[in-house]
Write a protein that holds these residues in place. Sequence first.
Motif, PDB file in Angstrom:
ATOM      1  N   GLY A 205     -29.854  25.337 -27.358  1.00 31.77           N
ATOM      2  CA  GLY A 205     -29.831  26.235 -28.424  1.00 31.77           C
ATOM      3  C   GLY A 205     -30.820  25.928 -29.576  1.00 31.77           C
ATOM      4  O   GLY A 205     -30.766  26.602 -30.658  1.00 31.77           O
ATOM      5  N   CYS A 206     -32.007  25.211 -29.094  1.00 34.25           N
ATOM      6  CA  CYS A 206     -33.094  25.044 -30.052  1.00 34.25           C
ATOM      7  C   CYS A 206     -33.871  26.466 -30.425  1.00 34.25           C
ATOM      8  O   CYS A 206     -34.534  27.113 -29.559  1.00 34.25           O
ATOM      9  CB  CYS A 206     -33.834  23.960 -29.509  1.00 34.25           C
TER      10      CYS A 206
ATOM     11  N   LEU B 108     -37.534  28.980 -29.041  1.00 33.55           N
ATOM     12  CA  LEU B 108     -37.717  30.357 -28.856  1.00 33.55           C
ATOM     13  C   LEU B 108     -38.950  30.888 -29.742  1.00 33.55           C
ATOM     14  O   LEU B 108     -39.541  31.589 -29.111  1.00 33.55           O
ATOM     15  CB  LEU B 108     -36.314  30.945 -29.327  1.00 33.55           C
TER      16      LEU B 108
ATOM     17  N   PRO C 227     -36.478  33.654 -36.144  1.00 33.30           N
ATOM     18  CA  PRO C 227     -36.114  33.836 -34.739  1.00 33.30           C
ATOM     19  C   PRO C 227     -35.218  35.024 -34.398  1.00 33.30           C
ATOM     20  O   PRO C 227     -35.167  35.400 -33.258  1.00 33.30           O
ATOM     21  CB  PRO C 227     -35.394  32.601 -34.285  1.00 33.30           C
ATOM     22  N   ALA C 228     -34.533  35.596 -35.607  1.00 29.99           N
ATOM     23  CA  ALA C 228     -33.338  36.607 -35.365  1.00 29.99           C
ATOM     24  C   ALA C 228     -34.232  37.897 -35.385  1.00 29.99           C
ATOM     25  O   ALA C 228     -33.759  39.010 -34.725  1.00 29.99           O
ATOM     26  CB  ALA C 228     -32.500  36.587 -36.148  1.00 29.99           C
ATOM     27  N   TYR C 229     -35.487  37.786 -35.709  1.00 30.73           N
ATOM     28  CA  TYR C 229     -36.503  39.035 -35.615  1.00 30.73           C
ATOM     29  C   TYR C 229     -37.652  38.667 -34.903  1.00 30.73           C
ATOM     30  O   TYR C 229     -38.864  38.574 -35.598  1.00 30.73           O
ATOM     31  CB  TYR C 229     -36.653  39.621 -37.167  1.00 30.73           C
ATOM     32  N   LEU C 230     -37.475  38.625 -33.855  1.00 33.60           N
ATOM     33  CA  LEU C 230     -38.697  38.039 -32.878  1.00 33.60           C
ATOM     34  C   LEU C 230     -40.161  39.085 -32.590  1.00 33.60           C
ATOM     35  O   LEU C 230     -41.232  38.661 -32.823  1.00 33.60           O
ATOM     36  CB  LEU C 230     -38.433  37.913 -31.343  1.00 33.60           C
ATOM     37  N   GLU C 231     -39.692  40.414 -32.731  1.00 32.42           N
ATOM     38  CA  GLU C 231     -40.755  41.674 -32.783  1.00 32.42           C
ATOM     39  C   GLU C 231     -41.538  41.377 -34.366  1.00 32.42           C
ATOM     40  O   GLU C 231     -42.897  41.505 -34.069  1.00 32.42           O
ATOM     41  CB  GLU C 231     -40.362  43.081 -32.621  1.00 32.42           C
TER      42      GLU C 231
ATOM     43  N   THR D  31     -23.996  25.177 -30.661  1.00 37.72           N
ATOM     44  CA  THR D  31     -25.558  25.762 -30.093  1.00 37.72           C
ATOM     45  C   THR D  31     -25.658  27.166 -29.925  1.00 37.72           C
ATOM     46  O   THR D  31     -26.692  27.620 -29.785  1.00 37.72           O
ATOM     47  CB  THR D  31     -25.613  24.933 -28.773  1.00 37.72           C
ATOM     48  N   ALA D  32     -24.578  27.851 -29.506  1.00 32.69           N
ATOM     49  CA  ALA D  32     -24.600  29.290 -29.477  1.00 32.69           C
ATOM     50  C   ALA D  32     -24.937  30.070 -30.617  1.00 32.69           C
ATOM     51  O   ALA D  32     -25.617  31.311 -30.805  1.00 32.69           O
ATOM     52  CB  ALA D  32     -23.496  29.919 -28.898  1.00 32.69           C
ATOM     53  N   LYS D  33     -25.013  29.504 -31.784  1.00 33.81           N
ATOM     54  CA  LYS D  33     -25.006  30.268 -33.331  1.00 33.81           C
ATOM     55  C   LYS D  33     -26.294  30.170 -34.002  1.00 33.81           C
ATOM     56  O   LYS D  33     -26.572  30.834 -35.061  1.00 33.81           O
ATOM     57  CB  LYS D  33     -24.192  29.515 -34.138  1.00 33.81           C
ATOM     58  N   GLY D  34     -27.323  29.692 -33.502  1.00 36.33           N
ATOM     59  CA  GLY D  34     -28.651  29.778 -34.037  1.00 36.33           C
ATOM     60  C   GLY D  34     -29.450  30.724 -34.398  1.00 36.33           C
ATOM     61  O   GLY D  34     -29.719  31.174 -35.460  1.00 36.33           O
ATOM     62  N   ILE D  35     -29.113  31.877 -33.513  1.00 38.95           N
ATOM     63  CA  ILE D  35     -29.735  33.208 -33.919  1.00 38.95           C
ATOM     64  C   ILE D  35     -28.963  33.883 -35.130  1.00 38.95           C
ATOM     65  O   ILE D  35     -29.336  34.568 -36.010  1.00 38.95           O
ATOM     66  CB  ILE D  35     -29.921  33.893 -32.544  1.00 38.95           C
ATOM     67  N   GLU D  36     -27.702  33.777 -34.813  1.00 42.45           N
ATOM     68  CA  GLU D  36     -26.411  34.506 -35.666  1.00 42.45           C
ATOM     69  C   GLU D  36     -26.852  33.940 -37.054  1.00 42.45           C
ATOM     70  O   GLU D  36     -26.896  34.481 -38.172  1.00 42.45           O
ATOM     71  CB  GLU D  36     -25.079  34.180 -35.251  1.00 42.45           C
TER      72      GLU D  36
ATOM     73  N   ARG E 145     -30.161  35.304 -38.658  1.00 41.93           N
ATOM     74  CA  ARG E 145     -29.608  36.534 -39.128  1.00 41.93           C
ATOM     75  C   ARG E 145     -28.906  36.611 -40.487  1.00 41.93           C
ATOM     76  O   ARG E 145     -29.278  37.279 -41.360  1.00 41.93           O
ATOM     77  CB  ARG E 145     -29.064  37.298 -38.007  1.00 41.93           C
TER      78      ARG E 145
ATOM     79  N   TYR F 275     -33.403  36.458 -26.665  1.00 42.45           N
ATOM     80  CA  TYR F 275     -33.116  35.479 -27.361  1.00 42.45           C
ATOM     81  C   TYR F 275     -32.617  34.241 -26.403  1.00 42.45           C
ATOM     82  O   TYR F 275     -32.687  33.149 -27.338  1.00 42.45           O
ATOM     83  CB  TYR F 275     -31.818  35.764 -28.246  1.00 42.45           C
TER      84      TYR F 275
ATOM     85  N   CYS G 238     -26.635  26.765 -23.622  1.00 44.34           N
ATOM     86  CA  CYS G 238     -26.076  26.968 -24.922  1.00 44.34           C
ATOM     87  C   CYS G 238     -25.363  27.949 -25.780  1.00 44.34           C
ATOM     88  O   CYS G 238     -24.741  27.736 -26.621  1.00 44.34           O
ATOM     89  CB  CYS G 238     -27.441  26.944 -25.685  1.00 44.34           C
ATOM     90  N   GLY G 239     -25.298  28.996 -25.009  1.00 45.77           N
ATOM     91  CA  GLY G 239     -24.445  29.925 -25.433  1.00 45.77           C
ATOM     92  C   GLY G 239     -24.871  31.156 -25.996  1.00 45.77           C
ATOM     93  O   GLY G 239     -24.543  31.932 -26.492  1.00 45.77           O
ATOM     94  N   VAL G 240     -26.304  31.057 -26.414  1.00 45.34           N
ATOM     95  CA  VAL G 240     -26.823  32.079 -27.484  1.00 45.34           C
ATOM     96  C   VAL G 240     -26.768  33.344 -26.736  1.00 45.34           C
ATOM     97  O   VAL G 240     -26.431  34.400 -27.490  1.00 45.34           O
ATOM     98  CB  VAL G 240     -28.306  31.489 -27.570  1.00 45.34           C
TER      99      VAL G 240
END
Lengths: 290, 416, 101
Positions: free
Chosen positions: A15-16, A20, A172-176, A208-213, A216, C57, C81-83
């Motif tokens: 989830g790092c 990304l 990282p939530a806005y990669l473009e 680990t799933a929450k990084g992008i959220e 954002r 992502y 990781c589940g992302v």
Amino acid sequence: MKKGFLAHGMTTCAGCTMELIARTVFDTLGEKTIVVIPPGCAAILAGYSLETPLELPVVMSNLEATAAFAAGIRAGLEAQGKNDVNVLGFAGDGGTADIGLQSLSGAVERGDRILYVCYDNEAYMNTGIQGSGSTPLGAWTTTTPGGKASRRKDLGLIMDAHGIPYVATASPAYLEDLAKKVAKAAATPGPSFIHVHTPCPTGWRFPTAKGIEIARLAVRTGMWVIYERVNGVLEVNIKPAKRLPVTEYLKTQGRFAGIGEEQVAAMQADVDRTWSQLAASGEVLQSAGA
Amino acid sequence: MRQVMDGNTAVAYGARLSRVQVVAAYPITPQSTIAEVLASFCDEGSLNARYLRVESEHSAMSATVGASYTGVRAFTATASVGLALMMEVIGVAAGSRLPIVMAVANRALCSPWSLWCDHSDTMAMRDQGWIQMYAENCQEALDFVPLAYRIAEDPLVQLPAVVAIDGFFLSHMSDTVEIPEQEKVDSFLPPRGPGLMRMDPAAPVAANVLTGPPFFTEAKYPMAEAMERVPGVAGRAMAEFGRVFGRQYAQVVAYRCEDADTALVAMGSVCGTVHHVVDKLRSQGRKVGLLRLVMFRPFPYDEVRAALVRAKNVIVLDRTPAVGTVGPLQAEVRTALYGTNPPPEVSGFVAGIGGRDIPEATVLRAMEEALAAASAIGRAGPAFVDAPALENWVDVIRSAPAATAVAPAVVEVKSR
Amino acid sequence: MPATPNKRLPRPVLPDGRPIKVPAAFAVVSVETGAWRLERPVVDLTRCNRCGICERYCPLQVITESRTTVPRIDLTYCKGCGVCANECPRVAIAMVAESEE
């Protein structure tokens, strides 16, 4: 089939978001790139012993010397007339805002054509989550066990004070947006700096799933302003349609579990002041996609 | 062409003649004019190099390392605390096998603050994998720069090198210097070869990465092997230098040592004075000689042993404060002589630190002290020969503090 | 992923041809981090609308073909990781415990 310049299996944490970010930066810059990475989480990208995950030329610099190593590489390339190579410094917040600030300041002041990306996970994560100059108010780290008592320093403003031709923030939530800025920075005929918010599940205490959220949410609460300054002219690139309260961001992370109401109020006040200053400054607001 | 110039200017000429391509330097007394002259050379176009006006010595060495990683010939210069600030990156330059040349205008490390000469700065870096050459005069200050590049860039070596010149005594002393012709230097020092590692997008490598215990030794011992090859490489380079330029250098210079029963050992500008003392004493019929070390790293153990083994007394002058130990030059000379039979009596003296001049009288005093008292007090510890209260040393050594309880200095352990 | 030795800097040798060791990583190697995984992403193809967000992502870039056919996840490297599951707007990816199989 393999994509990009980094091996898919690296020993970064699950989830790092730095990983990304790195992949996006390398993919945007392409193969004509020399990378400087100091000790820190991203040192994993440089390699270990006889093996590396990175297909670009990379040297591991000293922690406080990323910008100076990069400046020397640029000087060496220029001395040989090799002007079509990107020189990228890729460092964390400790290596940038704290121990590396002097060499970064020197390189930017001299106008050395280096692209410096700071992945800001807001503490010394690789050594075990110690507080840095970029750790936010109230955040728990192993050296701020009661929550950090002081505010973070503003790297973007520090760079702006140098008259740097290109400085931007990204997420990282806005990669473009990040990719577009990397391309712009690389084309800048001088120093450029991109400050990337880098949620860290291990250090910030979230799943680990929450990084992008969470990245954002930082933008939607207004805590992380996505902007760029080209030759001093500010443009906010992503403006939240309606800013959420900062608590929406803070409550997602264990590191803020012990934060006091006064500190939350101070953070909200900081965010509100920042955005009213932005609105008053007449900067261009666009891309309300957030 | 002969020209009067100081040692720093001579170093800058040496760098220009070596066609350095990147210079990164930060001002520090007494090195500053090296940085200034090189900046002027770049500005006027007589040196085609990129000049990086870095914000610290740490960045000076970092940028020099970065530049050298791209394959160019890179140069820097510093002194004293500037070298101390560089120290972290000094090891990176050597470990990365980059043939950088750095001039050091030797100056004391603090504390107390001093602007003036001693060798404590370069001695602090002596085991970091750099070749070290100590100049005696301004001509050597110039000549040693291309010579150092030639040795450092040899495919058998690929290690960085220091050209050390005594702060003020050489850096700011004007002397007549023969400036070699560029074509001759070009023939002696061809463009830098490919090296062992480089930053090149056409052939990527990950350099200087975190290295685990199974491989760290494997990365380090080739440095020691390369250093072992330096004497041979330096010998060939110095022979060619002599042929091309007419000035013959050596790693060790033994002056009237052949039949000397008393030999002085020293490095740097003080050797001029010691030469004079030797001549004077020789004219009085005393068998005295000088062993001057040009190269301190790698340390020429065999040459030093061969030159000194016939002497009865060896007197080492360390221009480095020794605290809690003997001077580093003395320690090396003792190591070189260990096991010889009969061993010469070795006496070591600290002299000329923090810029104190070493006049004839100090050299003579060291000799007298050594010959008269060496056997009496052993001289195993430091002796500051030009301290005003030298005689107190005997008292210091002999008097024990009246402590109430003193733990034994050595404990014998039979089992554990 | 295979190493790409031809493209990379050759290992240095001494003038006599003997190799010399230097502190550098010449080989590009991928670690099989799939062994770390506690949960495995499973795509519900009836819900997936091929939007490509999971691929965008994934921190490891191990999801491919998410906009053309179906998301293919390389479990050799996926750390679980589940992302991808968290970001999927259609809730089409479930994280299933590895022990359930």
